[in-house]
Design a protein around this motif. Structure first.
Motif, PDB file in Angstrom:
ATOM      1  N   SER A  24       0.813  -1.218   0.000  1.00  0.00           N
ATOM      2  CA  SER A  24       0.000   0.000   0.000  1.00  0.00           C
ATOM      3  C   SER A  24       0.844   1.265   0.000  1.00  0.00           C
ATOM      4  CB  SER A  24      -0.956   0.001   1.208  1.00  0.00           C
ATOM      5  OG  SER A  24      -0.247  -0.077   2.417  1.00  0.00           O
ATOM      6  N   GLY A  25       0.233   2.322  -0.541  1.00  0.00           N
ATOM      7  CA  GLY A  25       0.885   3.629  -0.578  1.00  0.00           C
ATOM      8  C   GLY A  25      -0.068   4.705  -0.086  1.00  0.00           C
ATOM      9  N   ALA A  26       0.312   5.939  -0.316  1.00  0.00           N
ATOM     10  CA  ALA A  26      -0.405   7.087   0.249  1.00  0.00           C
ATOM     11  C   ALA A  26      -1.892   7.112  -0.099  1.00  0.00           C
ATOM     12  CB  ALA A  26       0.271   8.375  -0.217  1.00  0.00           C
ATOM     13  N   GLY A  27      -2.285   6.578  -1.278  1.00  0.00           N
ATOM     14  CA  GLY A  27      -3.699   6.587  -1.686  1.00  0.00           C
ATOM     15  C   GLY A  27      -4.587   5.827  -0.724  1.00  0.00           C
ATOM     16  N   MET A  28      -4.024   4.826  -0.055  1.00  0.00           N
ATOM     17  CA  MET A  28      -4.761   4.005   0.917  1.00  0.00           C
ATOM     18  C   MET A  28      -5.310   4.875   2.047  1.00  0.00           C
ATOM     19  SD  MET A  28      -5.190   0.653   1.650  1.00  0.00           S
ATOM     20  CE  MET A  28      -6.511   0.360   2.822  1.00  0.00           C
ATOM     21  N   SER A  29      -4.570   5.921   2.400  1.00  0.00           N
ATOM     22  CA  SER A  29      -4.961   6.771   3.532  1.00  0.00           C
ATOM     23  C   SER A  29      -5.593   8.089   3.087  1.00  0.00           C
ATOM     24  CB  SER A  29      -3.743   7.053   4.422  1.00  0.00           C
ATOM     25  OG  SER A  29      -3.252   5.844   4.969  1.00  0.00           O
ATOM     26  N   HIS A  89      -8.961   0.329   5.196  1.00  0.00           N
ATOM     27  CA  HIS A  89      -8.104  -0.245   6.250  1.00  0.00           C
ATOM     28  C   HIS A  89      -8.865  -1.329   7.011  1.00  0.00           C
ATOM     29  CE1 HIS A  89      -6.206   3.921   6.057  1.00  0.00           C
ATOM     30  NE2 HIS A  89      -5.144   3.161   5.926  1.00  0.00           N
ATOM     31  N   LEU A  90     -10.120  -1.020   7.362  1.00  0.00           N
ATOM     32  CA  LEU A  90     -10.906  -1.968   8.167  1.00  0.00           C
ATOM     33  C   LEU A  90     -11.148  -3.269   7.400  1.00  0.00           C
ATOM     34  CD1 LEU A  90     -13.416   0.580   9.751  1.00  0.00           C
ATOM     35  CD2 LEU A  90     -11.411  -0.453  10.845  1.00  0.00           C
ATOM     36  N   ALA A  91     -11.337  -3.163   6.075  1.00  0.00           N
ATOM     37  CA  ALA A  91     -11.534  -4.367   5.258  1.00  0.00           C
ATOM     38  C   ALA A  91     -10.276  -5.248   5.292  1.00  0.00           C
ATOM     39  CB  ALA A  91     -11.879  -3.972   3.818  1.00  0.00           C
ATOM     40  N   LEU A  92      -9.102  -4.617   5.304  1.00  0.00           N
ATOM     41  CA  LEU A  92      -7.861  -5.413   5.376  1.00  0.00           C
ATOM     42  C   LEU A  92      -7.735  -6.088   6.746  1.00  0.00           C
ATOM     43  CD1 LEU A  92      -5.173  -3.210   3.555  1.00  0.00           C
ATOM     44  CD2 LEU A  92      -6.636  -5.001   2.604  1.00  0.00           C
ATOM     45  N   GLY A  93      -8.217  -5.414   7.794  1.00  0.00           N
ATOM     46  CA  GLY A  93      -8.235  -6.035   9.124  1.00  0.00           C
ATOM     47  C   GLY A  93      -9.089  -7.301   9.095  1.00  0.00           C
ATOM     48  N   LEU A 250      -8.622  -2.521 -10.746  1.00  0.00           N
ATOM     49  CA  LEU A 250      -9.920  -2.038 -10.282  1.00  0.00           C
ATOM     50  C   LEU A 250      -9.820  -0.524 -10.148  1.00  0.00           C
ATOM     51  CD1 LEU A 250     -10.527  -4.813  -7.595  1.00  0.00           C
ATOM     52  CD2 LEU A 250     -11.364  -4.740  -9.937  1.00  0.00           C
ATOM     53  N   HIS A 251     -10.556   0.152 -10.995  1.00  0.00           N
ATOM     54  CA  HIS A 251     -10.454   1.593 -11.085  1.00  0.00           C
ATOM     55  C   HIS A 251     -11.384   2.233 -10.053  1.00  0.00           C
ATOM     56  CE1 HIS A 251      -9.009   4.918 -13.491  1.00  0.00           C
ATOM     57  NE2 HIS A 251     -10.193   5.483 -13.322  1.00  0.00           N
ATOM     58  N   GLY A 252     -10.824   2.671  -8.926  1.00  0.00           N
ATOM     59  CA  GLY A 252     -11.655   3.293  -7.896  1.00  0.00           C
ATOM     60  C   GLY A 252     -10.894   3.406  -6.596  1.00  0.00           C
ATOM     61  N   LYS A 253     -11.617   3.843  -5.538  1.00  0.00           N
ATOM     62  CA  LYS A 253     -10.980   4.109  -4.245  1.00  0.00           C
ATOM     63  C   LYS A 253     -10.916   2.841  -3.385  1.00  0.00           C
ATOM     64  CE  LYS A 253     -12.526   8.892  -4.141  1.00  0.00           C
ATOM     65  NZ  LYS A 253     -13.337   9.893  -3.459  1.00  0.00           N
ATOM     66  N   THR A 254      -9.813   2.692  -2.663  1.00  0.00           N
ATOM     67  CA  THR A 254      -9.659   1.509  -1.800  1.00  0.00           C
ATOM     68  C   THR A 254     -10.748   1.472  -0.721  1.00  0.00           C
ATOM     69  OG1 THR A 254      -7.953   2.797  -0.661  1.00  0.00           O
ATOM     70  CG2 THR A 254      -7.188   1.062  -2.112  1.00  0.00           C
ATOM     71  N   GLY A 255     -11.139   2.649  -0.220  1.00  0.00           N
ATOM     72  CA  GLY A 255     -12.154   2.716   0.839  1.00  0.00           C
ATOM     73  C   GLY A 255     -13.529   2.282   0.358  1.00  0.00           C
ATOM     74  N   GLU A 256     -13.729   2.272  -0.950  1.00  0.00           N
ATOM     75  CA  GLU A 256     -15.022   1.835  -1.499  1.00  0.00           C
ATOM     76  C   GLU A 256     -14.950   0.407  -2.024  1.00  0.00           C
ATOM     77  OE1 GLU A 256     -16.018   4.908  -4.326  1.00  0.00           O
ATOM     78  OE2 GLU A 256     -16.163   6.417  -2.730  1.00  0.00           O
ATOM     79  N   LEU A 258     -12.488  -2.163  -1.450  1.00  0.00           N
ATOM     80  CA  LEU A 258     -12.112  -3.265  -0.530  1.00  0.00           C
ATOM     81  C   LEU A 258     -13.314  -3.786   0.279  1.00  0.00           C
ATOM     82  CD1 LEU A 258      -8.544  -2.121   0.597  1.00  0.00           C
ATOM     83  CD2 LEU A 258      -9.108  -4.221  -0.637  1.00  0.00           C
ATOM     84  N   PRO A 259     -14.163  -2.904   0.842  1.00  0.00           N
ATOM     85  CA  PRO A 259     -15.336  -3.435   1.563  1.00  0.00           C
ATOM     86  C   PRO A 259     -16.264  -4.244   0.645  1.00  0.00           C
ATOM     87  CG  PRO A 259     -14.979  -1.125   2.120  1.00  0.00           C
ATOM     88  CD  PRO A 259     -14.048  -1.432   0.993  1.00  0.00           C
ATOM     89  N   ARG A 260     -16.349  -3.863  -0.634  1.00  0.00           N
ATOM     90  CA  ARG A 260     -17.207  -4.615  -1.564  1.00  0.00           C
ATOM     91  C   ARG A 260     -16.652  -6.016  -1.800  1.00  0.00           C
ATOM     92  NH1 ARG A 260     -18.680  -0.963  -6.731  1.00  0.00           N
ATOM     93  NH2 ARG A 260     -19.687  -2.910  -7.357  1.00  0.00           N
ATOM     94  N   ILE A 261     -15.321  -6.135  -1.868  1.00  0.00           N
ATOM     95  CA  ILE A 261     -14.705  -7.465  -2.063  1.00  0.00           C
ATOM     96  C   ILE A 261     -14.969  -8.335  -0.824  1.00  0.00           C
ATOM     97  CG2 ILE A 261     -12.542  -8.726  -2.436  1.00  0.00           C
ATOM     98  CD1 ILE A 261     -11.453  -6.283  -3.919  1.00  0.00           C
ATOM     99  N   VAL A 262     -14.792  -7.743   0.368  1.00  0.00           N
ATOM    100  CA  VAL A 262     -15.024  -8.495   1.612  1.00  0.00           C
ATOM    101  C   VAL A 262     -16.476  -8.959   1.686  1.00  0.00           C
ATOM    102  CG1 VAL A 262     -15.145  -8.255   4.135  1.00  0.00           C
ATOM    103  CG2 VAL A 262     -13.129  -7.441   2.907  1.00  0.00           C
ATOM    104  N   GLU A 263     -17.385  -8.080   1.292  1.00  0.00           N
ATOM    105  CA  GLU A 263     -18.814  -8.397   1.298  1.00  0.00           C
ATOM    106  C   GLU A 263     -19.098  -9.599   0.383  1.00  0.00           C
ATOM    107  OE1 GLU A 263     -20.449  -6.911   3.520  1.00  0.00           O
ATOM    108  OE2 GLU A 263     -22.322  -7.932   2.985  1.00  0.00           O
TER     109      GLU A 263
END
Ligand code: NAD
Ligand code: ZN
Length: 268
Positions: A24-29, A89-93, A250-256, A258-263
């Motif tokens: 991960s890099g700065a975009g993650m945060s 971040h929470l999805a990675l947890g 995957l063209h988009g934000k990690t915060g949007e 990653l939770p969809r993948i976990v779901e």
């Protein structure tokens, strides 16, 4: 491939492995309010990395234009003080708890992966809330609030910003010497690189999150994983150097995303 199909494929790849490694890099945060390196309006639009991001540059700026250092420290502290883990971040947890995510390799220094519950984190650029003794090298971790609040107050109370006054307000090691944040400045050696390349070479899926991929040697980690046979999946709403490397983009934000993948995995 459209985004939903890409998310479906990523979820399938995750379910088949217990060796997912993320880089991960700065975009993650970014969604936690910490500007990325190249975002317009971010910290690095206002401050020259040559002047404040290298050891020699920092000392030089401190002697020539000390108020610039005060302004840089003030802004950085405010940004990092309010940042909290975002849904990415929470999805990675959750993925670590599920036994899918084996290691996070991050270029970020913000501690947000750990605050989201991840235990296995390699921080190749260090951690802003861990201090390293300038004399004996001993390291000590502080809480975000504790460290930043104390430093902000002490900085605000300084009548003059210069090298000796900054040294005075830095935390002290048990040996009595001042400690500096254990972050890797430009031109300094990265941390945990050998272990990072080992994990990249041993993973089955490499997930590249919010990094432009231009800061070497770490930027070569996804290539390392690919050469070793891993599937490389990237999440990024913008450009990066991994166009020819990623098998799934995957063209988009990690915060949007990653939770969809976990779901998807939860509902499978
Ligand atoms: P970068 O700024 O070079 O690239 C950021 C990337 O993130 C870009 O490709 C951008 O398109 C993407 N991005 C932006 N918003 C995103 C989002 N919501 N989701 C996913 N991706 C998003 O960052 P870098 O490659 O990490 O290199 C910058 C260096 O500066 C790093 O080495 C890092 O140590 C340091 N840095 C750290 C932090 C932090 O700790 N949070 C913040 C800024 C810079
Ligand atoms: Zn010491």
């Amino acid at each position: 491939m459209d985004l939903s199909a890409g998310i479906e494929r990523a979820a399938e790849a995750f379910q088949r492995t217990r060796k997912l490694v993320t880089f991960s890099g700065a975009g993650m945060s970014a969604e936690s309010g910490i500007p990325t390196f190249r975002d317009p309006g971010g910290i690095w639009d206002q401050f020259d990395p040559e002047e404040v991001g290298t050891g020699p540059g920092l000392l030089d700026t401190l002697s020539r234009t000390p108020e610039k250092i005060r302004a840089f420290a003030d802004q950085t502290i405010s940004v990092f003080l309010q940042a909290r883990p975002n849904p990415g971040h929470l999805a990675l947890g959750t993925l670590e708890q599920m036994g899918i995510l084996k290691f996070i390799i991050t270029q970020n220094v913000d501690n947000l992966h750990q605050e989201a519950g991840n235990k296995k984190v390699i921080e190749i650029h260090g951690n802003l809330f861990r201090q390293r003794c300038l004399a004996c090298g001993a390291k000590k971790s502080f809480g975000r609030e504790e460290f930043l609040t104390k430093f902000k107050t002490a900085l605000g109370e300084l009548a003059r910003v210069d090298l000796s006054s900054i040294m005075e307000i830095l935390p002290k090691c048990h040996c009595g010497s001042p400690m500096r944040p254990d972050v890797v400045m430009f031109g300094e050696a990265v941390q945990g690189l050998h272990e990072s390349f080992e994990e990249a070479g041993d993973c089955e899926v490499m997930l590249v999150l919010g990094t432009s991929g231009v800061v070497y040697p770490a930027a070569a980690l996804p290539q390392r994983a690919k050469e070793a046979g891993a599937t490389v999946i990237e999440i990024n709403p913008g450009e990066s150097a991994y166009f020819g490397v990623a098998d799934i983009r995957l063209h988009g934000k990690t915060g949007e995303i990653l939770p969809r993948i976990v779901e998807k995995i939860r509902n499978a």
